[in-house]
Write a protein that holds these residues in place. Sequence first.
Motif, PDB file in Angstrom:
ATOM      1  N   LEU A  80       0.837  -1.196   0.000  1.00  0.00           N
ATOM      2  CA  LEU A  80       0.000   0.000   0.000  1.00  0.00           C
ATOM      3  C   LEU A  80       0.878   1.254   0.000  1.00  0.00           C
ATOM      4  CD1 LEU A  80      -2.757   1.391   0.409  1.00  0.00           C
ATOM      5  CD2 LEU A  80      -2.571   0.890   2.826  1.00  0.00           C
ATOM      6  N   PHE A  82       0.607   5.041   0.957  1.00  0.00           N
ATOM      7  CA  PHE A  82      -0.333   5.813   1.763  1.00  0.00           C
ATOM      8  C   PHE A  82      -0.571   7.190   1.181  1.00  0.00           C
ATOM      9  CE2 PHE A  82       0.871   2.443   4.427  1.00  0.00           C
ATOM     10  CZ  PHE A  82      -0.115   2.295   5.382  1.00  0.00           C
ATOM     11  N   ASN A  84      -0.315   9.924   2.622  1.00  0.00           N
ATOM     12  CA  ASN A  84       0.778  10.848   2.964  1.00  0.00           C
ATOM     13  C   ASN A  84       2.150  10.179   2.816  1.00  0.00           C
ATOM     14  OD1 ASN A  84       0.862   9.139   5.109  1.00  0.00           O
ATOM     15  ND2 ASN A  84       0.849  10.718   6.680  1.00  0.00           N
ATOM     16  N   ALA A  86       4.042   8.130   4.120  1.00  0.00           N
ATOM     17  CA  ALA A  86       4.509   7.393   5.300  1.00  0.00           C
ATOM     18  C   ALA A  86       5.890   6.788   5.103  1.00  0.00           C
ATOM     19  CB  ALA A  86       3.500   6.303   5.698  1.00  0.00           C
ATOM     20  N   LEU A  87       6.823   7.569   4.567  1.00  0.00           N
ATOM     21  CA  LEU A  87       8.218   7.108   4.514  1.00  0.00           C
ATOM     22  C   LEU A  87       8.796   7.187   5.921  1.00  0.00           C
ATOM     23  CD1 LEU A  87       9.318   8.907   1.249  1.00  0.00           C
ATOM     24  CD2 LEU A  87       8.916   6.466   1.557  1.00  0.00           C
ATOM     25  N   PHE A  88       9.787   6.331   6.232  1.00  0.00           N
ATOM     26  CA  PHE A  88      10.358   6.306   7.578  1.00  0.00           C
ATOM     27  C   PHE A  88      11.436   7.380   7.707  1.00  0.00           C
ATOM     28  CE2 PHE A  88       9.399   1.669   6.762  1.00  0.00           C
ATOM     29  CZ  PHE A  88       8.160   1.731   7.364  1.00  0.00           C
ATOM     30  N   PRO A  89      11.192   8.438   8.481  1.00  0.00           N
ATOM     31  CA  PRO A  89      12.170   9.531   8.539  1.00  0.00           C
ATOM     32  C   PRO A  89      13.455   9.141   9.258  1.00  0.00           C
ATOM     33  CG  PRO A  89      10.359   9.936  10.050  1.00  0.00           C
ATOM     34  CD  PRO A  89      10.009   8.700   9.290  1.00  0.00           C
ATOM     35  N   ARG A 147       9.759   1.527  -2.456  1.00  0.00           N
ATOM     36  CA  ARG A 147       9.686   0.766  -1.211  1.00  0.00           C
ATOM     37  C   ARG A 147       8.595  -0.296  -1.290  1.00  0.00           C
ATOM     38  NH1 ARG A 147       7.995   3.602   4.383  1.00  0.00           N
ATOM     39  NH2 ARG A 147       5.982   3.579   3.350  1.00  0.00           N
ATOM     40  N   ALA A 148       7.474   0.086  -1.931  1.00  0.00           N
ATOM     41  CA  ALA A 148       6.386  -0.874  -2.058  1.00  0.00           C
ATOM     42  C   ALA A 148       6.734  -1.968  -3.071  1.00  0.00           C
ATOM     43  CB  ALA A 148       5.108  -0.155  -2.468  1.00  0.00           C
TER      44      ALA A 148
ATOM     45  N   ASP B 232       3.597   9.261  13.465  1.00  0.00           N
ATOM     46  CA  ASP B 232       2.507   9.120  12.506  1.00  0.00           C
ATOM     47  C   ASP B 232       2.047   7.658  12.475  1.00  0.00           C
ATOM     48  OD1 ASP B 232       0.838   9.051  10.360  1.00  0.00           O
ATOM     49  OD2 ASP B 232       2.328   9.668   8.870  1.00  0.00           O
ATOM     50  N   LEU B 235       3.030   5.313   9.711  1.00  0.00           N
ATOM     51  CA  LEU B 235       4.348   4.666   9.655  1.00  0.00           C
ATOM     52  C   LEU B 235       4.246   3.247  10.196  1.00  0.00           C
ATOM     53  CD1 LEU B 235       6.927   7.371  10.736  1.00  0.00           C
ATOM     54  CD2 LEU B 235       6.047   6.826   8.490  1.00  0.00           C
ATOM     55  N   ASP B 241       2.350  -3.307   6.664  1.00  0.00           N
ATOM     56  CA  ASP B 241       1.990  -3.656   5.297  1.00  0.00           C
ATOM     57  C   ASP B 241       3.179  -4.262   4.553  1.00  0.00           C
ATOM     58  OD1 ASP B 241      -0.075  -3.523   3.216  1.00  0.00           O
ATOM     59  OD2 ASP B 241       1.357  -2.212   2.212  1.00  0.00           O
ATOM     60  N   LEU B 242       4.401  -3.809   4.914  1.00  0.00           N
ATOM     61  CA  LEU B 242       5.594  -4.357   4.270  1.00  0.00           C
ATOM     62  C   LEU B 242       5.995  -5.688   4.895  1.00  0.00           C
ATOM     63  CD1 LEU B 242       7.588  -1.041   3.913  1.00  0.00           C
ATOM     64  CD2 LEU B 242       6.667  -2.412   2.056  1.00  0.00           C
TER      65      LEU B 242
END
Lengths: 360, 339
Positions: A80, A82, A84, A86-89, A147-148, B232, B235, B241-242
Amino acid sequence: MTSALVLDRVSVRFGGFTAVEDASLDIAQGEFFSFLGPSGCGKTTLLRAISGFVQPSEGRVLFEGRDMRGTGPNERPTALIFQNLALFPMMSVAENIAYGLRVRGMGKRERLARAEALLELIALPGQGNKRIDELSGGQKQRVAIARALAVEPKILLLDEPLSALDLKLRQHMRTELRAIQRRVGITFIYITHDQGEALTMSDRIAVMSRGVIQQISDGETLYHQPRTAFVAGFVGENNALPGAVLDRDGDLARVQTELGPLPGRNSRQLAPGSEAVLFLRPEALSLVEPGAGRLAGTVTGRAFEGATTHLTLRCGGGRALLLSLSGAAARQAPEPGQEAWLDYDPEAAILLPREGYGDA
Amino acid sequence: MHSSTGQWVILAVPVLMVLALATLSWRERRALGPDAPPGFIARNGWPVASFLILAVVLWTVFMIVLPLLSMIDLSFRPRLPPAQWGNARDIYTLDHYRFFLFGSNTSTDSWNVTHLKAFGLTILVSILVTALDFCICYPVAFYMAKVARPARLRLMMLMLIAPYWVNELLRAFAFRLLFSNQGLINRVLMSLGLTDQPVDFIAGDVALYSGLAYAYLLMMMFALYNAIETLDRNLIEAARDLGAPWWHIHAFIVIPHAKPGIGSGATLVFMLTAGSLAAPLILAGPRSLWFTPIVYDRFYQAFNWQQGAAYALILLVACIIFVLGVLKLFRLGLGEIAK
Ligand SMILES: Nc1ncnc2c1ncn2[C@@H]1O[C@H](COP(=O)(O)OP(=O)(O)OP(=O)(O)O)[C@@H](O)[C@H]1O
Ligand SMILES: [Mg+2]
């Protein structure tokens, strides 16, 4: 054609509120399938039911024939993207892309090599060491896709991934997304409230309103043969004239509207007396000699837009009509304040049941 | 060096600091040039500005800088009757630090085992208490921040905070009652038939360690809650999901995100635990060793203020080293955990 995903009469309820009602569809392997609908119509909810974050209250979700009830999001063959991103900062670009592989226990060297290959695919080679906040909006977008894709999903789910981008970038990313989909050859399920996006990218589109799928077909069919008043009003510009069916004549029927009795194609076989709306596309209307034609009105506005010219007319009862002209007709278009007479081919007008009209 | 020079150092350091800061801000404004925005004074007028400057300067100087400096100064002075303060015998000395290490002001033959052991144990137990508090608070804080609905969250907050409306001393006494021979815990254990004799929780230091762990739990709880709250939710879902299992999400998404909160919670709990007095005085058994009561005794039993100051300073330095260690461990800046 094998199906990648089947929804079998899926409903999702939150307490007493029904977010998705009785959704059934069948998406083919390798298809680019879009859900189109206004904000709050249940698109994200349906996507979350597909990816496993919410359980359908009723109905089944099937991947390649396997029922997904009780299978969590981490075990489904979907990935999925998202709304927004939702990348991991807390991770670098490469670590973000490789996260799914790390979870699967792939060694560091191997997964970073895979990440680098994906960075090439999304045209960001050698940028794996950057931090997420060093990327531009479009680059983040592409990293989220990479990433997906890294976990090699059978289906990629995209929840309005372009809505945060500016117009120019959005149009560029449309072609980019379509190109990526062709290259990797997997099924894409795409959510949007932007019909331009849906029409340009998709093989097929499901139009949703208030949790209900209104119609599933390709873009041209949606435009020319809408099945419901909502679809006719939501996809493209349309003049809508509500009224009651007077009489039928083969495929056609006449409706009593504010502007008098008008004929249209009765594709839903409405019986005389039933509540209906007559839809007239702006380009289906044409100017005729004074005194001739089925409609008349005063021009209130004229806007030149290159290939086409848009006219707005005020007709009897104060109803406004939109008309778009091209070629020679556009050059001879009347000025604001002048009277104009219009006609149309009844085959190009569509008569649909009133139900759902005005929801958009 | 004679200690009367020390007096001058104590007075001069705050003045120099204030001057240095004033120069720094003056230079910064000058670097901005003529189109600098109106300064604080121009915006608020002289009366407000001078009141604030005075208040802040007095507060830092009298409440923080001067007491600390005079304690440092005191810790290096010999123990003299007040009449002899400032005379020829009042010179700086390392006597008290020597005493801490060797148990004597003159010989270095044997170690001061009692004090060193108490000090080491205090530091070690404080670290363990901090770790325990983290283990207790993390799941609860995560639940409150990411799972609980608003109504449940308010209830949990209230239940967490309410016990802390009671004074720290009373809380310690409550623990003592709870853990005593006829206390609730022993009675429950005996009625369940788990033991036939009361367990001596006090002598076993169980009461002390539980009391300490509970005393500053809230600091850790809110530091963690605030940090996790800002994560968030998408995240977590993206990781799931991954394909990530729950422990992977906590280890690689939630905890890295909450790192500043963990750092500030850990340093707060550690410093308060290592420096706490009420719990050790009330809950410690007859043979327990804790460092703060020893410091307290230097001041009020031995009337050796100089030595007390030295001991307090040793504890302070240990705390500072711990904080710096935590910062280094988590690769954090001082500013990040102060948030
Ligand atoms: N967890 C939930 N609990 C209760 N109601 C919900 C929940 N999730 C969504 N809804 C409701 O379901 C409806 C559909 O929401 P959804 O997020 O699917 O809309 P959407 O089509 O994705 O809209 P948008 O285009 O704005 O993202 C909304 O009315 C929303 O309030
Ligand atoms: Mg949505």
